[in-house]
Design a protein around this motif. Sequence first.
Motif, PDB file in Angstrom:
ATOM      1  N   GLY A  32       1.335  -1.370   0.029  1.00  0.00           N
ATOM      2  CA  GLY A  32       0.170  -0.551   0.148  1.00  0.00           C
ATOM      3  C   GLY A  32       0.709   0.836   0.239  1.00  0.00           C
ATOM      4  N   LYS A  33       1.345   1.765   0.379  1.00  0.00           N
ATOM      5  CA  LYS A  33       2.730   2.669   1.358  1.00  0.00           C
ATOM      6  C   LYS A  33       3.213   2.257   0.397  1.00  0.00           C
ATOM      7  CE  LYS A  33       2.255   3.566   5.893  1.00  0.00           C
ATOM      8  NZ  LYS A  33       2.473   4.153   7.068  1.00  0.00           N
ATOM      9  N   ILE A  81       1.848   3.748  -2.743  1.00  0.00           N
ATOM     10  CA  ILE A  81       1.548   5.529  -3.221  1.00  0.00           C
ATOM     11  C   ILE A  81       3.075   6.661  -3.370  1.00  0.00           C
ATOM     12  CG2 ILE A  81       1.556   7.111  -0.931  1.00  0.00           C
ATOM     13  CD1 ILE A  81      -1.178   6.840  -0.921  1.00  0.00           C
ATOM     14  N   PRO A  96      -4.000  19.679  -1.602  1.00  0.00           N
ATOM     15  CA  PRO A  96      -5.217  18.460  -0.750  1.00  0.00           C
ATOM     16  C   PRO A  96      -4.263  17.816  -0.651  1.00  0.00           C
ATOM     17  CG  PRO A  96      -6.461  20.012  -2.692  1.00  0.00           C
ATOM     18  CD  PRO A  96      -5.508  20.045  -3.289  1.00  0.00           C
ATOM     19  N   LEU A 129      -3.722  16.519   3.843  1.00  0.00           N
ATOM     20  CA  LEU A 129      -4.197  15.501   3.636  1.00  0.00           C
ATOM     21  C   LEU A 129      -3.664  14.697   4.609  1.00  0.00           C
ATOM     22  CD1 LEU A 129      -6.116  13.514   4.184  1.00  0.00           C
ATOM     23  CD2 LEU A 129      -6.308  12.446   2.601  1.00  0.00           C
ATOM     24  N   TYR A 163      -2.261  13.403   8.545  1.00  0.00           N
ATOM     25  CA  TYR A 163      -2.191  12.028   8.553  1.00  0.00           C
ATOM     26  C   TYR A 163      -0.835  11.845  10.043  1.00  0.00           C
ATOM     27  CZ  TYR A 163      -0.444   7.792   8.164  1.00  0.00           C
ATOM     28  OH  TYR A 163      -0.397   5.637   8.269  1.00  0.00           O
ATOM     29  N   ASN A 220      -1.958  10.148  13.669  1.00  0.00           N
ATOM     30  CA  ASN A 220      -0.558   9.395  13.653  1.00  0.00           C
ATOM     31  C   ASN A 220       0.348   9.172  15.153  1.00  0.00           C
ATOM     32  OD1 ASN A 220      -2.339   6.799  12.565  1.00  0.00           O
ATOM     33  ND2 ASN A 220      -2.904   7.969  11.257  1.00  0.00           N
ATOM     34  N   LEU A 277      -5.916   3.902  16.359  1.00  0.00           N
ATOM     35  CA  LEU A 277      -5.643   5.065  16.303  1.00  0.00           C
ATOM     36  C   LEU A 277      -6.429   6.212  17.867  1.00  0.00           C
ATOM     37  CD1 LEU A 277      -5.238   7.127  14.792  1.00  0.00           C
ATOM     38  CD2 LEU A 277      -7.864   7.000  13.819  1.00  0.00           C
ATOM     39  N   PHE A 278      -7.464   5.251  18.234  1.00  0.00           N
ATOM     40  CA  PHE A 278      -7.927   6.138  19.711  1.00  0.00           C
ATOM     41  C   PHE A 278      -7.349   6.008  20.956  1.00  0.00           C
ATOM     42  CE2 PHE A 278     -10.902   6.922  16.353  1.00  0.00           C
ATOM     43  CZ  PHE A 278     -11.495   8.657  16.184  1.00  0.00           C
ATOM     44  N   LEU A 327     -12.040  14.330  -6.344  1.00  0.00           N
ATOM     45  CA  LEU A 327     -11.433  14.831  -5.836  1.00  0.00           C
ATOM     46  C   LEU A 327     -11.953  13.979  -3.989  1.00  0.00           C
ATOM     47  CD1 LEU A 327      -9.187  16.512  -5.341  1.00  0.00           C
ATOM     48  CD2 LEU A 327     -10.173  18.282  -4.363  1.00  0.00           C
ATOM     49  N   LEU A 373      -8.411  11.596  -3.221  1.00  0.00           N
ATOM     50  CA  LEU A 373      -8.259  11.551  -1.592  1.00  0.00           C
ATOM     51  C   LEU A 373      -8.310  10.457  -0.699  1.00  0.00           C
ATOM     52  CD1 LEU A 373      -8.909  15.297  -1.027  1.00  0.00           C
ATOM     53  CD2 LEU A 373      -6.413  14.321  -1.065  1.00  0.00           C
ATOM     54  N   PHE A 403      -5.797   7.641  -1.188  1.00  0.00           N
ATOM     55  CA  PHE A 403      -4.351   8.302  -0.979  1.00  0.00           C
ATOM     56  C   PHE A 403      -4.760   7.707   0.845  1.00  0.00           C
ATOM     57  CE2 PHE A 403      -1.788  11.734   0.863  1.00  0.00           C
ATOM     58  CZ  PHE A 403      -0.716  11.314   0.574  1.00  0.00           C
ATOM     59  N   TRP A 404      -5.233   8.398   1.620  1.00  0.00           N
ATOM     60  CA  TRP A 404      -6.047   7.342   2.870  1.00  0.00           C
ATOM     61  C   TRP A 404      -6.087   6.143   2.860  1.00  0.00           C
ATOM     62  CZ3 TRP A 404      -5.630  10.696   7.214  1.00  0.00           C
ATOM     63  CH2 TRP A 404      -5.766  10.225   8.037  1.00  0.00           C
ATOM     64  N   LEU A 422      -4.665   3.758   1.946  1.00  0.00           N
ATOM     65  CA  LEU A 422      -3.298   3.640   1.203  1.00  0.00           C
ATOM     66  C   LEU A 422      -2.738   3.945   2.089  1.00  0.00           C
ATOM     67  CD1 LEU A 422      -3.252   3.759  -2.718  1.00  0.00           C
ATOM     68  CD2 LEU A 422      -3.604   1.280  -1.516  1.00  0.00           C
ATOM     69  N   LEU A 423      -2.608   5.094   2.378  1.00  0.00           N
ATOM     70  CA  LEU A 423      -1.204   5.375   3.225  1.00  0.00           C
ATOM     71  C   LEU A 423      -1.931   4.601   5.430  1.00  0.00           C
ATOM     72  CD1 LEU A 423       0.217   7.381   3.065  1.00  0.00           C
ATOM     73  CD2 LEU A 423      -1.206   9.502   4.615  1.00  0.00           C
ATOM     74  N   SER A 424      -2.663   4.557   5.163  1.00  0.00           N
ATOM     75  CA  SER A 424      -3.179   4.328   6.793  1.00  0.00           C
ATOM     76  C   SER A 424      -3.344   2.369   6.572  1.00  0.00           C
ATOM     77  CB  SER A 424      -4.503   4.443   7.423  1.00  0.00           C
ATOM     78  OG  SER A 424      -5.198   4.319   6.544  1.00  0.00           O
ATOM     79  N   ASN A 425      -2.850   2.044   4.815  1.00  0.00           N
ATOM     80  CA  ASN A 425      -2.816   0.092   4.968  1.00  0.00           C
ATOM     81  C   ASN A 425      -3.439  -0.548   5.533  1.00  0.00           C
ATOM     82  OD1 ASN A 425      -1.304  -1.545   3.689  1.00  0.00           O
ATOM     83  ND2 ASN A 425       0.629  -0.934   5.125  1.00  0.00           N
ATOM     84  N   GLU A 468     -12.397   3.097  12.447  1.00  0.00           N
ATOM     85  CA  GLU A 468     -11.500   3.590  12.743  1.00  0.00           C
ATOM     86  C   GLU A 468     -10.568   4.923  12.191  1.00  0.00           C
ATOM     87  OE1 GLU A 468      -9.898   2.385  16.176  1.00  0.00           O
ATOM     88  OE2 GLU A 468      -7.816   1.460  15.182  1.00  0.00           O
ATOM     89  N   PHE A 469     -10.150   3.954  11.211  1.00  0.00           N
ATOM     90  CA  PHE A 469      -8.698   5.157  10.406  1.00  0.00           C
ATOM     91  C   PHE A 469     -10.342   5.707   9.348  1.00  0.00           C
ATOM     92  CE2 PHE A 469      -6.178   2.348  13.188  1.00  0.00           C
ATOM     93  CZ  PHE A 469      -5.113   3.167  12.308  1.00  0.00           C
ATOM     94  N   PRO A 516     -12.284   8.829  10.649  1.00  0.00           N
ATOM     95  CA  PRO A 516     -11.830  10.350  10.706  1.00  0.00           C
ATOM     96  C   PRO A 516     -10.945  10.952   9.889  1.00  0.00           C
ATOM     97  CG  PRO A 516     -10.983   8.771  12.778  1.00  0.00           C
ATOM     98  CD  PRO A 516     -12.277   8.244  11.628  1.00  0.00           C
ATOM     99  N   LEU A 530     -11.767  14.558   7.775  1.00  0.00           N
ATOM    100  CA  LEU A 530     -10.350  15.774   6.824  1.00  0.00           C
ATOM    101  C   LEU A 530     -10.942  15.842   6.148  1.00  0.00           C
ATOM    102  CD1 LEU A 530      -7.237  13.915   8.553  1.00  0.00           C
ATOM    103  CD2 LEU A 530      -8.202  16.189   8.445  1.00  0.00           C
ATOM    104  N   ILE A 531     -10.953  14.798   4.926  1.00  0.00           N
ATOM    105  CA  ILE A 531     -11.443  14.883   3.711  1.00  0.00           C
ATOM    106  C   ILE A 531     -12.122  16.614   3.209  1.00  0.00           C
ATOM    107  CG2 ILE A 531     -11.226  13.919   1.387  1.00  0.00           C
ATOM    108  CD1 ILE A 531      -9.931  11.262   2.931  1.00  0.00           C
ATOM    109  N   ILE A 567     -10.812  19.426   4.201  1.00  0.00           N
ATOM    110  CA  ILE A 567      -9.861  19.886   2.891  1.00  0.00           C
ATOM    111  C   ILE A 567     -10.264  20.016   2.124  1.00  0.00           C
ATOM    112  CG2 ILE A 567      -7.753  19.268   2.609  1.00  0.00           C
ATOM    113  CD1 ILE A 567      -6.863  18.377   4.605  1.00  0.00           C
ATOM    114  N   PHE A 593      -9.487  24.117   0.851  1.00  0.00           N
ATOM    115  CA  PHE A 593      -8.817  24.117   0.050  1.00  0.00           C
ATOM    116  C   PHE A 593      -9.363  24.219  -1.467  1.00  0.00           C
ATOM    117  CE2 PHE A 593      -6.301  23.277   2.685  1.00  0.00           C
ATOM    118  CZ  PHE A 593      -5.718  24.606   3.667  1.00  0.00           C
TER     119      PHE A 593
END
Lengths: 82, 123, 230, 123, 87, 164
Positions: free
Chosen positions: B63-64, B67, C108, C112, C116, C120, C195-196, F9, F13, F16-17, F19-22, F27-28, F31, F35-36, F39, F43
């Motif tokens: 995943g990362k 990205i 954006p 983001l 993140y 985290n 996360l929490f 968009l 995003l 992106f989120w 893949l980033l938090s995998n 719970e991921f 939030p 956030l998206i 944003i 913007f």
Amino acid sequence: MNMTWIALIIGLIMLIMAFAAIYAKKLAVAIIAAGVVSLLASILYLTLAAPDVAMTEAAIGSGLSTIIFFYAINKIRKQSHD
Amino acid sequence: METIEIIGALITLAGSIFLVLGSLGLVRMPDLYTRIQAGTKASTLGTILTLFGLGLIHLDWMGKLIILILFVLLTNPISSHILARSAHYIKTPVSKLTKVDKLKDKETEKTSEANHTNPEDEL
Amino acid sequence: MIKKLIYILVLVGAGIIMAQLFAGFSGSTELSETARYYVESGPEETGAANLVTAVIVTYRGLDTLGEVTILFTVAAIIAFFMKTREQRDKPKRRVSEILTTGARILVPGTMLFGAYIFINGHLSPGGGFQGGAIIASGFALMLLAFPQANLSHKTIRWVESISGFSFVIIGVLGIFMAGGFLDNSILPLGNFGSLFSAGAIPIIYIFIGLKVGAELSNVVGHMHEKQKEI
Amino acid sequence: MEIFQLEYITLITGGLLVLTGLWGIISQKNLIRMVIGFSLFDTGLHVIMISIGYIRNGTAPILDKAVDKVNAAGQIVDPLPQALVLTAIVIGLGVTALMLAYVVRLHKEKGSLNITNFKDLKW
Amino acid sequence: MINTILTIATVLIFISFILSGYRFFKGPDTANRTVTFDVMTISSIGLIALIAHFANRIIYLDIAIVYGLLSFMAVIIIAKYLEKELF
Amino acid sequence: MNLKNPAFLFAILLLFWILLSNTLALEFLIPGMLLIVLIIVLFCRNCKIFDGAKTTPKAFIYTLVYIFVFLGELIKSNFDIARRVLSPKLPVNPGIIEAKTKLKSPMGRMILANSITLTPGTFTVEIDNDTLYIHSIDIDEEHLDDMSSKIIRRFEKYLEEIYD
């Protein structure tokens, strides 16, 4: 053992770039060289198992510092042309 | 020691070979624009292959790494375009081998008041 | 000539001090006593998986408060030195269309990513300071792609003061509801690694991130704008 | 060989970087170059501090799947110097930005970047 | 086996660093040096990923993303500085 | 109120989120969504970059085809560069040519310019409305127009189906 070699070569390149940062003829080149030193320092922190510090150095030392340096020398260039 | 891991390692090796070729192009090419040609393309593909190979070795990192690959694919062409555009604007010399320069023709016929002198400024 | 000699003497002196320091150094193979305390009781007491975060936000929280104050002072002094006027010069040349289109996606995305990083902060590397720096770089990218854009200093000041105020309020709440100033157990610690969790650490880091991001954006914005003629 | 360990190499690198930065500060006449020397000095000090906190064969002080909570104390490096250096880097950026703002103002007043032209406080 | 191949890859990345360092010292003007800076940062993304493999920690990859972002920013600001369009 | 731009968009995003938090845990995810939305409101209230994007199934299929065509060209371009760099005579014959594109949407033009930058021996130096100035490493002086249309058409014929 891998990490030791990586740190050795990175350190050598860092020192060469530090000399370039001091003795470069143009200020822009000096600032780019200082940015490279910060970037490589960040890899060095990674080999020393400090990812938090590496991220801070990459984001602040090499990113924002370079941006602020360039804004400053741009202002100086504008002032001396007026 | 599975086959997929060895394939991943070989892909990573191919990526690093492309990185070396890109830097070699940086050393050998005659002027700035051809250097950007070599630098951008080879380093982009090299990094993508390196990251993809590592993703095959550690499947849960994919995943990362995706990205990162998308990020490199989006930003690297933009930055090299901006750099080449600026370099052409301040009249960075092109090599003697260059045959046609349509952009220069356009600029010379359009603007004469561009009083843009010495790119080799002290700062 | 005599000047050069003095320089070399200073350098040699510094080198001797360094060498003295290095001669006494022997690589350590196990943790010192303080570090051992942090490592062994840190996860239970604070609930944070990232021990550096645990040290920064709770054990050494006062240092962080001081650091944020120093950054605030720096931003204020730079604002004082670089006074701005309202209108700016017109750019001589259009910004490339590719950059403006790319920036509409990348700005954006950068914001983001910064969010993140500081949300985290207790699970992965990063935290308020790094996230704030990344948000400031996002602002810098915006200013580069759209030079005529207005960076509203008023909004930034509001975000900055509200988040700084909330940071101190949370710290004071720690005195009444838990062990001391900036104690994070005013909220339940939660499951380790989710996360929490880690009590108030994510909330504190969100405020630190917003505050640092606002301050650094202010610095970049003041550097960007044209100076007032005095 | 004892000297050929990771922490020794980084320690020596940091020390030489500090000396290089110091040399830049005291020997250059240009104000911006002095600021660059200061930032090199800063980086060197941070590298030294991180190397002192390194534990041989340790890994990063973040607990996840790779490092479990029970026997973490034997595997990870010291978190305390890292926290201090993290603070120091952010403060370093603030100091650098402040110095650059001063340099811009000084240049506005005197029209020069050379340190020998600033004689106001010379005795 | 895998680690041997990846070590060779690391060595190749260092060779690429040294070659671009040569161009950095040779390069006739600032624009050429900026290309070098770009190539160096892109290669170091690969190097960070390899270090993450050797240390076997996924969390190191976050730093590579920061790198990619910040190198982009730096190249754009240098280009703007060169064409005197920075304010 | 056109909802197409924010929706696209948001999708990008959110990908992106994730893949980033995998992870796909709620719970991921929740939030991240909040956030998206924040944003986008801050913007991208009135950005029009995705105006030209078509939302038909045909466009989706062409997107997938385009990705594979692009990857193929990328690998081909790198072997081309490698051949030139390694050969001792250094066979380069550079020049800057101009080419016209039919695409109107800014997003389509950006993808076209980026693809040209990443493929055989060409990259975009300047873009001026519908004219692209392309630096090519190996030009053919007699047939400049053929060459420029060949470079452009290679990607444009797919992108026309995706963007207006």
